[in-house]
Design an enzyme around this catalytic site. Structure first.
Site, short mmCIF file in Angstrom:
data_model
loop_
_atom_site.label_atom_id
_atom_site.label_comp_id
_atom_site.label_asym_id
_atom_site.label_seq_id
_atom_site.Cartn_x
_atom_site.Cartn_y
_atom_site.Cartn_z
N GLY A 31 9.18 35.05 -24.60
CA GLY A 31 7.95 35.78 -24.30
C GLY A 31 7.80 37.05 -25.08
O GLY A 31 8.47 37.25 -26.10
N ALA A 32 6.88 37.94 -24.61
CA ALA A 32 6.46 39.11 -25.38
C ALA A 32 6.07 38.61 -26.77
O ALA A 32 6.58 39.07 -27.79
CB ALA A 32 7.54 40.18 -25.43
N HIS A 34 4.56 37.39 -30.26
CA HIS A 34 3.95 38.03 -31.44
C HIS A 34 3.53 36.92 -32.41
O HIS A 34 3.72 35.73 -32.13
CB HIS A 34 4.94 39.01 -32.08
CG HIS A 34 6.30 38.43 -32.32
ND1 HIS A 34 6.53 37.43 -33.24
CD2 HIS A 34 7.51 38.69 -31.74
CE1 HIS A 34 7.81 37.11 -33.23
NE2 HIS A 34 8.43 37.85 -32.33
N GLY A 36 4.87 35.81 -35.01
CA GLY A 36 5.94 34.88 -35.39
C GLY A 36 6.00 33.70 -34.43
O GLY A 36 6.06 32.54 -34.85
N HIS A 37 5.96 34.00 -33.13
CA HIS A 37 5.94 32.92 -32.14
C HIS A 37 4.69 32.06 -32.30
O HIS A 37 4.74 30.83 -32.24
CB HIS A 37 5.91 33.49 -30.72
CG HIS A 37 7.11 34.29 -30.32
ND1 HIS A 37 7.05 35.63 -30.06
CD2 HIS A 37 8.40 33.94 -30.11
CE1 HIS A 37 8.24 36.08 -29.70
NE2 HIS A 37 9.09 35.08 -29.72
N GLN A 61 22.05 34.44 -21.82
CA GLN A 61 22.32 34.68 -23.24
C GLN A 61 22.39 36.16 -23.58
O GLN A 61 22.56 36.54 -24.74
CB GLN A 61 21.31 33.96 -24.14
CG GLN A 61 19.92 34.55 -24.15
CD GLN A 61 18.96 33.68 -24.94
OE1 GLN A 61 18.59 32.59 -24.52
NE2 GLN A 61 18.56 34.14 -26.12
N LYS A 149 14.31 33.21 -38.31
CA LYS A 149 14.68 34.59 -37.95
C LYS A 149 16.04 34.62 -37.24
O LYS A 149 16.85 35.51 -37.45
CB LYS A 149 13.57 35.16 -37.05
CG LYS A 149 13.94 36.29 -36.16
CD LYS A 149 13.81 37.58 -36.88
CE LYS A 149 13.99 38.82 -36.01
NZ LYS A 149 14.59 38.68 -34.74
N SER A 185 9.58 40.80 -34.14
CA SER A 185 10.52 40.59 -33.05
C SER A 185 9.94 41.22 -31.79
O SER A 185 9.28 42.27 -31.87
CB SER A 185 11.86 41.26 -33.38
OG SER A 185 12.64 41.40 -32.20
N ARG A 187 11.54 42.73 -29.70
CA ARG A 187 12.22 44.03 -29.51
C ARG A 187 11.58 45.14 -30.33
O ARG A 187 11.81 46.32 -30.05
CB ARG A 187 13.70 43.91 -29.86
CG ARG A 187 14.50 43.07 -28.85
CD ARG A 187 15.98 43.10 -29.16
NE ARG A 187 16.77 42.37 -28.18
CZ ARG A 187 17.02 41.06 -28.22
NH1 ARG A 187 16.54 40.33 -29.22
NH2 ARG A 187 17.74 40.47 -27.28
P1 AMP Z 1 12.57 34.65 -28.96
O1 AMP Z 1 11.40 34.78 -28.04
O2 AMP Z 1 12.88 35.90 -29.70
O3 AMP Z 1 13.77 34.01 -28.32
O4 AMP Z 1 12.11 33.64 -30.09
C1 AMP Z 1 11.60 32.37 -29.78
C2 AMP Z 1 11.53 31.56 -31.04
O5 AMP Z 1 10.66 32.21 -31.97
C3 AMP Z 1 12.90 31.43 -31.73
O6 AMP Z 1 13.04 30.15 -32.28
C4 AMP Z 1 12.83 32.49 -32.79
O7 AMP Z 1 13.65 32.23 -33.90
C5 AMP Z 1 11.35 32.42 -33.17
N1 AMP Z 1 10.95 33.68 -33.80
C6 AMP Z 1 11.12 34.93 -33.32
N2 AMP Z 1 10.68 35.84 -34.20
C7 AMP Z 1 10.22 35.15 -35.26
C8 AMP Z 1 9.64 35.52 -36.52
N3 AMP Z 1 9.45 36.79 -36.86
N4 AMP Z 1 9.29 34.54 -37.38
C9 AMP Z 1 9.50 33.23 -37.05
N5 AMP Z 1 10.03 32.83 -35.90
C10 AMP Z 1 10.39 33.76 -35.01
#
Ligand code: AMP
Length: 280
Positions: A31-32, A34, A36-37, A61, A149, A185, A187
Site C-alpha cells: 500500500g501507500a 505510488h 511505481g505500483h 517481514q 526495485k 518508494s 517510504r
Molecule cells: P511494496 O509495496 O513496496 O512492497 O511494493 C510492492 C511491489 O511494487 C513490489 O513488487 C515492489 O518491487 C514494487 N515496486 C515498489 N516500488 C517500485 C518502483 N519504484 N518501481 C517499480 N516497482 C516498484
C-alpha cells in the site's frame, strides 16, 4: 473494482473468475501506492482479464518495529488510485485474516538470503515468502507482478515459485523513478524536505558505479568509491553497497563476459531506510 477483506471472499471471486476462463494477475503490495505500483497494475491489466491487488502491510517481514509502526497506511487513497489503473479486485485483509495463527513453517533460501537485505534484515525473506505463498494460494494468479526495485525479493520469489511448483508466471517490472532519479518508494513519503533533496544521491552513486563497472574498474574499488560518495553526504548512513552476480546475488571479485552484475545499495537517510539497484 470489488473490495475483499476476507480470504473466503477472495477465494470465491477467484474460483468464479477461473471457472469463466479468465486470466488472473496478482500484484502484491504493502500500500501507500505510488506511480511505481500503478505501472505494475497497468501492465497487469494489459496482460490479464482480472487484476487482483493486495494491500497488506505484512508484519512478519519487518525486523524493525518502528519501521512497521511508521509504515505509511492510506487504504482509501489506494483504492481510489487502483480502480482507474485497471485493478478489478482489491484484497485488503487484516493481520488476523492473513495470520489466523502464528506460522510455524520457516523458509531458508540459503546463500540467496545470506547477503544484502537478508543479511541486514533477519527474518525478512521468511516473512516475504510466507505472505507471498499465502497470496499465491488465495489469488491463484496466472501471472504475478513484482518490481525490480526489490531485486533480491524477486530472486527469492523466483526460487519460491520453482521450489514449490507454483503454477504461475513471474513478471518483473523495471524500477520506476522520480525525474531526479530517486526510485519511487512508499517510504519516500517519510523523508523530510532536506532528506528528500539529498535522496537522489543514491541513484547518482549507482549510475556512477555502473559506469565504472562498464569500464572494468574492479568491484572492490567500485564498492569503496560508492560507499565514500554516500558517506560524504552527512545525512546518509550507508548500510551496504554490493557488486553482485545478478543471478546468484553473491558478491563478485571480477567480471565475466555474459554475466550481468547488479549494483545494490541500502542507506539510511534521516531515519528512513532506502534501497535501490542497477543491473549492468
Ligand atoms: P511494496 O509495496 O513496496 O512492497 O511494493 C510492492 C511491489 O511494487 C513490489 O513488487 C515492489 O518491487 C514494487 N515496486 C515498489 N516500488 C517500485 C518502483 N519504484 N518501481 C517499480 N516497482 C516498484
Amino acid at each position: 473494482m470489488q473490495v475483499f477483506t476476507t480470504a473466503a471472499e477472495l477465494r470465491a471471486h477467484v474460483e468464479a473468475a477461473r471457472g469463466a476462463g479468465r486470466r488472473l494477475a496478482l500484484v502484491p503490495t504493502m500500500g501507500a501506492l505510488h506511480e511505481g505500483h500503478l505501472q505494475l497494475v497497468r501492465a497487469a491489466a494489459q496482460d490479464c482479464d482480472e487484476v487482483i491487488v493486495s494491500v497488506f502491510v505484512n508484519p512478519t517481514q519487518f525486523n524493525n518495529p518502528d519501521d512497521l509502526r511508521l509504515y505509511p497506511r492510506q487504504p482509501e487513497q489506494d483504492a481510489a488510485a487502483l480502480a482507474p489503473a485497471g485493478c478489478t479486485a482489491l484484497f485488503l485483509p487484516t493481520v488476523a485474516e492473513v495470520y489466523p495463527q502464528p506460522t510455524v513453517l520457516r523458509f531458508d533460501f540459503g546463500p540467496l538470503e545470506q547477503v544484502m537485505e537478508g543479511a541486514h534484515r533477519p527474518g525478512h525473506f521468511n516473512g516475504v515468502a510466507t505472505v507471498v505463498s499465502k497470496l499465491f494460494h488465495l489469488a491463484r494468479p496466472h501471472r504475478a507482478y513484482f518490481g525490480q526495485k526489490d531485486f533480491q525479493q524477486v530472486a527469492v520469489v523466483r526460487q519460491l515459485i520453482a521450489d514449490l511448483s507454483f503454477d504461475l508466471e513471474l513478471v518483473v517490472y523495471p524500477t520506476v523513478r522520480e525525474t531526479d532519479g530517486l526510485a519511487m518508494s512508499s517510504r519516500n513519503a517519510r523523508l523530510t524536505p532536506a532528506a528528500r533533496a539529498a535522496a537522489p544521491l543514491i541513484y547518482q552513486v549507482l549510475a556512477q558505479a555502473a559506469t565504472q563497472v562498464r569500464q572494468g574498474v574492479a568491484p572492490a574499488e567500485v564498492q569503496a568509491a560508492a560507499l565514500a560518495a554516500l558517506a560524504h553526504e552527512p545525512q546518509f548512513t550507508p548500510e551496504y553497497v554490493e557488486v553482485a552476480d545478478a543471478q546468484t546475488l553473491q558478491p563478485v571479485a571480477g567480471y565475466e563476459p555474459g554475466r550481468a552484475v547488479v549494483l545494490c545499495v541500502a542507506a539510511h537517510l534521516a531515519g528512513v531506510r532506502l534501497i535501490d539497484n542497477i543491473v549492468v
